[in-house]
Scaffold this active site. Structure first.
Site, PDB file in Angstrom:
ATOM      1  N   HIS A  48       0.827  -1.206   0.000  1.00 12.36           N
ATOM      2  CA  HIS A  48       0.000   0.000   0.000  1.00 12.36           C
ATOM      3  C   HIS A  48       0.862   1.257   0.000  1.00 12.36           C
ATOM      4  O   HIS A  48       0.684   2.159  -0.837  1.00 12.36           O
ATOM      5  CB  HIS A  48      -0.912  -0.001   1.230  1.00 12.36           C
ATOM      6  CG  HIS A  48      -1.816   1.181   1.315  1.00 12.36           C
ATOM      7  ND1 HIS A  48      -3.092   1.180   0.808  1.00 12.36           N
ATOM      8  CD2 HIS A  48      -1.630   2.431   1.842  1.00 12.36           C
ATOM      9  CE1 HIS A  48      -3.648   2.358   1.020  1.00 12.36           C
ATOM     10  NE2 HIS A  48      -2.778   3.139   1.653  1.00 12.36           N
ATOM     11  N   GLU A  49       1.803   1.318   0.921  1.00 13.66           N
ATOM     12  CA  GLU A  49       2.646   2.516   1.018  1.00 13.66           C
ATOM     13  C   GLU A  49       3.592   2.650  -0.173  1.00 13.66           C
ATOM     14  O   GLU A  49       3.908   3.764  -0.593  1.00 13.66           O
ATOM     15  CB  GLU A  49       3.433   2.492   2.334  1.00 13.66           C
ATOM     16  CG  GLU A  49       2.590   2.483   3.593  1.00 13.66           C
ATOM     17  CD  GLU A  49       1.588   3.623   3.662  1.00 13.66           C
ATOM     18  OE1 GLU A  49       1.840   4.685   3.052  1.00 13.66           O
ATOM     19  OE2 GLU A  49       0.541   3.446   4.314  1.00 13.66           O
TER      20      GLU A  49
END
Length: 450
Positions: free
Chosen positions: A21-22
């Site tokens: 996600h990051e």
């Protein structure tokens, strides 16, 4: 050992999902020329950190999330020479791309993992009914053991998993459902399930069983017993052949389970056959709450007919392109169902008790890891999709809240005021805190109940 597996499986899942996600935010930010200061897995004090280029990478103390910190005038003064690389100086289109990249990365992860699973070939369970519990919605609708589900509301059903998802979706909509079934003799009949009055707390992964449908085929005997359960404490044994509960004949598991459920906290006489001879014991089924019903349980599991269950398994092979199509369809179906269930929860059609917190997710991680690699990868896909969906919700603090601000900026022709965004942040934090409290409460309730 199982606790260690659970913790390791949970840590690995969170680590992978947060990193993906990051990294989505990070990758797009770098492509947009934005300076990334910190890439953190976890919150709080860094336990491990290192510098790579202009970005500090770190593992922090609280593992339930992560963040990417970019150069931004709203957080700290920015040198004149680097103003063009500050996030707040970017066009609204670039800011939207950076924020949306995190959830998109989660969806892409699910698609790629599902693709690998389908390329490797899968086994599905034929949607053939093994047992129908008496005095249930399915029994009243006329379903019989041996029926094969062909279509639900005209939609072709190829597996038991597809049938379960379809029924959950329609139960959440309080719909009246038409089910086409094939009988063992080759005949085709239609059956109707009316979910208009169904208990909303029944709308979960066990819905099919709650309405009386199961593909499991049981031998007419007791299976595994919980050592501290009423059955084991009274002297019953695995392999005991079912015969009577009180004066009621219960020659099979379905009738036996129904009789026990109907006697919560009541002194009950059970007769079984052991080595051909009748053995009678008296016990008191533990009273537990099942939705709005109070039912009895004795800590006994059915003995599954392994050969009959093996006959339900059907191997399916996919080519490269068909596997990708199947992966996209699976990701879309799961995403759409998640959104529908969230909406039904908001409208009161689905119970908030279906929300799961970190304890339940850790438990699912451990269970799936013990079932094998494929089960764990499917769990990873499901949580990745859920993370993507949740982050796109228009709640300030989440990615979806920031996207909401940026679309408002497009419509207004200028950004929202700092005061409006600050107020939104406070509301968002409050909503997330309330959601977490409910989810953790549900986790604890399940633990106590189990």
């Amino acid at each position: 050992m199982s606790i260690l597996i659970t913790l390791l499986a949970f840590a690995l899942a969170i680590g992978v999902l947060v990193t993906v996600h990051e990294f989505g935010h990070y990758w797009v930010a770098r492509r947009c020329g934005i300076k990334v200061l910190t890439f953190s897995i976890g919150f709080g004090k860094p336990l491990l950190k290192w510098q790579r280029g202009e970005t500090q990478w770190q593992l922090a103390a609280i593992p339930l999330g992560g963040y990417v910190r970019m150069l931004d005038e709203r957080e700290a003064p920015v040198a004149e020479a680097e103003l063009a690389r500050a996030f707040n100086r970017q066009t609204v289109g670039k800011r939207i791309a950076v924020v949306a990249a995190g959830p998109i990365a989660n969806f892409l992860l699910a698609i790629l993992v599902y693709w690998a699973i389908f390329l490797n070939g899968v086994e599905v369970l034929t949607p053939r009914i093994g047992s129908v519990a008496p005095a249930t919605m399915a029994a009243e609708a006329g379903f019989l053991p041996g029926d094969t589900l062909n279509r639900i509301d005209g939609e072709e059903i190829e597996s038991w998993a597809a049938a379960r998802l379809s029924l959950i979706e329609r139960a959440a909509a309080k719909a009246r459902v038409q089910v086409e079934v094939s009988r063992p003799n080759g005949g085709v009949v239609n059956r109707e399930l009316d979910f208009a009055q169904i208990d909303k707390e029944w709308i979960d992964g066990d819905l099919a069983g709650r309405i009386g449908l199961s593909i499991a085929v049981y031998r007419h005997e007791l299976g595994a017993l919980q050592p501290d359960g009423a059955a084991a404490q009274a002297g019953l044994r695995a392999g005991d052949r079912l015969w009577k509960v009180g004066e009621q004949a219960t020659p099979d598991w379905v009738s036996f389970a129904a009789a026990i459920r109907a006697r919560p906290d009541q002194a009950t006489e059970i007769t079984v056959l052991r080595a051909g001879a009748p053995v009678t014991v008296t016990l008191r089924p533990k009273a537990v709450q099942d939705g709005e019903l109070r039912i009895g349980r004795i800590g006994a599991a059915p003995a599954v007919d392994i050969e009959a269950m093996q006959s339900l398994r059907k191997p399916v092979q996919y080519g490269v392109f068909s596997a990708l199509c199947q992966s996209l369809q699976q990701t879309w179906t799961t995403t759409a169902l998640s959104l529908k269930m969230m909406w039904r929860m908001l409208t009161g059609n689905v119970s908030v008790k279906q929300l799961s917190g970190p304890v339940a997710i850790a438990d699912y991680a451990g269970q799936s890891a013990q079932y094998g690699l494929r089960a764990y990868l499917e769990f990873l896909c499901l949580i990745s999709i859920s993370l993507g969906v949740m982050n796109l919700l228009p709640v300030p603090v989440l990615d979806g809240g920031h996207l909401m601000y940026y679309f408002a900026e497009i419509l207004r022709g200028r950004p929202l005021s700092e005061r409006a965004m600050e107020l939104g942040q406070r509301v968002g934090v409050g909503l997330l805190a309330a959601l977490m409290v409910v989810a953790v409460f549900n986790d604890l309730t399940r633990l106590v109940g189990s």
